[in-house]
Design an enzyme around this catalytic site. Structure first.
Site, short mmCIF file in Angstrom:
data_model
loop_
_atom_site.label_atom_id
_atom_site.label_comp_id
_atom_site.label_asym_id
_atom_site.label_seq_id
_atom_site.Cartn_x
_atom_site.Cartn_y
_atom_site.Cartn_z
N TYR A 131 0.77 -1.33 -0.35
CA TYR A 131 0.01 0.21 0.11
C TYR A 131 0.39 1.34 -0.27
O TYR A 131 1.53 1.87 0.82
CB TYR A 131 -1.15 0.20 1.28
CG TYR A 131 -2.30 -0.07 0.78
CD1 TYR A 131 -2.85 -1.36 -0.22
CD2 TYR A 131 -3.32 -0.86 1.90
CE1 TYR A 131 -3.87 -1.51 -0.58
CE2 TYR A 131 -4.67 -1.14 1.85
CZ TYR A 131 -4.40 -2.13 0.69
OH TYR A 131 -5.69 -2.91 -0.15
N LYS A 154 4.65 -13.43 -0.80
CA LYS A 154 4.79 -13.62 -2.55
C LYS A 154 6.56 -14.29 -2.74
O LYS A 154 6.55 -13.53 -4.02
CB LYS A 154 3.47 -13.37 -3.26
CG LYS A 154 3.99 -13.28 -4.58
CD LYS A 154 2.99 -15.38 -5.06
CE LYS A 154 3.20 -14.78 -6.52
NZ LYS A 154 2.43 -15.94 -6.89
N ASP A 165 -1.69 -16.42 -3.60
CA ASP A 165 -2.30 -16.60 -4.24
C ASP A 165 -3.30 -18.73 -3.51
O ASP A 165 -3.95 -18.83 -3.04
CB ASP A 165 -2.15 -17.19 -5.34
CG ASP A 165 -0.42 -17.87 -5.61
OD1 ASP A 165 0.10 -17.79 -4.59
OD2 ASP A 165 -0.03 -18.31 -6.84
N ASP A 224 -5.76 -7.25 4.23
CA ASP A 224 -6.21 -6.04 3.74
C ASP A 224 -7.47 -7.09 2.08
O ASP A 224 -8.37 -7.86 2.96
CB ASP A 224 -6.05 -5.15 2.59
CG ASP A 224 -7.47 -4.47 2.80
OD1 ASP A 224 -8.36 -4.32 3.87
OD2 ASP A 224 -7.62 -3.60 2.09
N ASP A 264 -10.62 -9.64 3.76
CA ASP A 264 -11.85 -10.01 3.33
C ASP A 264 -12.73 -10.84 3.31
O ASP A 264 -13.78 -11.41 3.50
CB ASP A 264 -12.12 -8.62 2.33
CG ASP A 264 -12.37 -7.03 2.84
OD1 ASP A 264 -12.37 -6.70 3.79
OD2 ASP A 264 -12.31 -6.50 1.93
#
Length: 377
Positions: A154, A207, A240, A264, A268
């Site tokens: 971010y 990742k 992933d 984030d 969700d």
């Protein structure tokens, strides 16, 4: 504020504190969209739970934030709000609809990011827990995502000034992401310490197969910190793969630690898997400050209709009480947090839920049912 009133612009005159009980000063920032519905609902329930626990009543202060603050002060997060927040024990932040702000405010760091950055709220703790009688996709889900809150991908968290994004030409956009050892160590300790209070398992999400240096550093530093917690089991997944595993077997996870953007997205997903994004709470904290903030957005499409699910905001507020209880070693305020959580659980189990969970209750009706349940748990 009384148990039945809405937050006022100044702290109300409180009743005398209970013997041996600290009185807490908390601020409320209603925000935009459904914020003026779910935040007052949470205040009402906290007042009832604090009374049921025999703790001193909370002294509430309402502060401006969001579109209404732009109209009145020319800022979405006025300086007077930031100054006032520094003087209270914690605060409840409603959702904001920064995408609908007029320019230049829409392009600025949003209200939540502004507050998190100003106070250095480096830890974003986001539980996802299925309810009895809820409509969970994976029954038995009970996990916590520990999200690093100050850097990562971010871009607006990575700069002293500006947003960390740039456009050298109208057709090229650039962002930068930063991972540091210090920030990773700090959030890793939060995750492992939390795991020790739960099932003693931490999953690192990264990742590193592609972002080898950045998320590779995050993964490796988390593993190094984990060696200081030999009683906690550690594994790791690529981001992933983590999304697939959450959808299939969210009930097998305990504590997940990851960088900002991954956290984030995963939180969700985890909230929806547990039953609804409307039940996904969170707290943003440092060693000295804490902010209760639901994981979801402002839902402008249902604002003003009294159908929003207030559970996420209510449980975020309970998390704030628990943070205060730990900071001040306050058993009564810890009991109040227990009462809030148990009252919400009981209300859902008895069949009172909002439309997003398959029920018919209004936002205010659900809040009233939880208030009533605080005397039965």
């Amino acid at each position: 504020m009384s148990t039945s009133s809405t937050a006022t612009t100044t702290a109300t005159t409180p009743a005398p504190p209970a013997v041996g009980s600290k009185q807490y000063s908390l601020a409320v920032l209603h925000g935009d969209g459904i914020g003026p519905e779910i935040v007052p609902a949470s205040v009402k329930i906290l007042d009832a739970a604090v009374a049921a626990a025999g703790a001193a009543p909370i002294a509430w202060t309402e502060l401006p934030l969001g579109r209404s603050a732009i109209d009145e002060y020319g800022e979405h997060t006025p300086t007077k709000t930031l100054d006032a927040l520094d003087e209270v024990d914690g605060w409840l932040l409603g959702p904001h609809d920064s995408a609908a702000y007029p320019e230049p405010y829409r392009s600025q760091l949003n209200p939540s990011g502004t507050i998190r950055k100003h106070f250095g709220l480096f830890a974003n703790i986001r539980p996802a827990k299925a309810f009895r009688g809820g409509n969970a996709i994976v029954e038995g889900t009970d996990l916590v995502i520990v999200r690093e809150n100050t850097e990562g991908f971010y871009a607006d968290r990575n700069t002293f000034a500006g947003t960390g994004e740039m456009m050298p030409t109208p057709d090229v956009a650039i962002m930068h992401g930063i991972i540091t050892r210090a920030a990773t160590e700090r959030i890793a300790h939060e995750a492992f310490q939390l795991a020790r209070t739960r099932d003693k398992r931490v999953t690192i999400v990264h990742k590193a197969n592609v972002l080898k240096m950045t998320t590779g550093l995050f993964r490796d530093v988390c593993r190094e910190v984990g060696k200081q917690y030999p009683d906690v089991a550690i594994n790791d997944f690529h981001i992933d793969a983590a999304t697939v595993h959450l959808v299939r077997r969210a009930d097998k996870f305990d504590v997940i630690v990851t960088e900002n953007m991954f956290g984030d997205i995963l939180s969700d997903l985890a909230g929806e898997v547990a039953g609804s994004l409307g039940i996904a709470p969170s707290i943003n904290s440092s060693a000295t400050h804490a902010m209760a903030q639901a994981s979801h957005g402002s839902a402008p499409d249902i604002a003003g209709r009294d159908i929003a699910n207030p559970i996420a905001m209510i449980l975020s507020s309970a998390m704030l009480l628990r943070w205060l209880a730990a900071k001040f070693d306050d058993e009564k305020i810890a009991r109040a947090a227990d009462i809030v959580e148990a009252a919400v659980d009981l209300t859902v189990a008895e069949g009172t839920t909002t439309p997003d969970m398959g029920g018919t209750s209004s936002c205010s009706g659900f809040a009233d049912a939880v208030v009533a349940a605080t005397t039965r748990v």
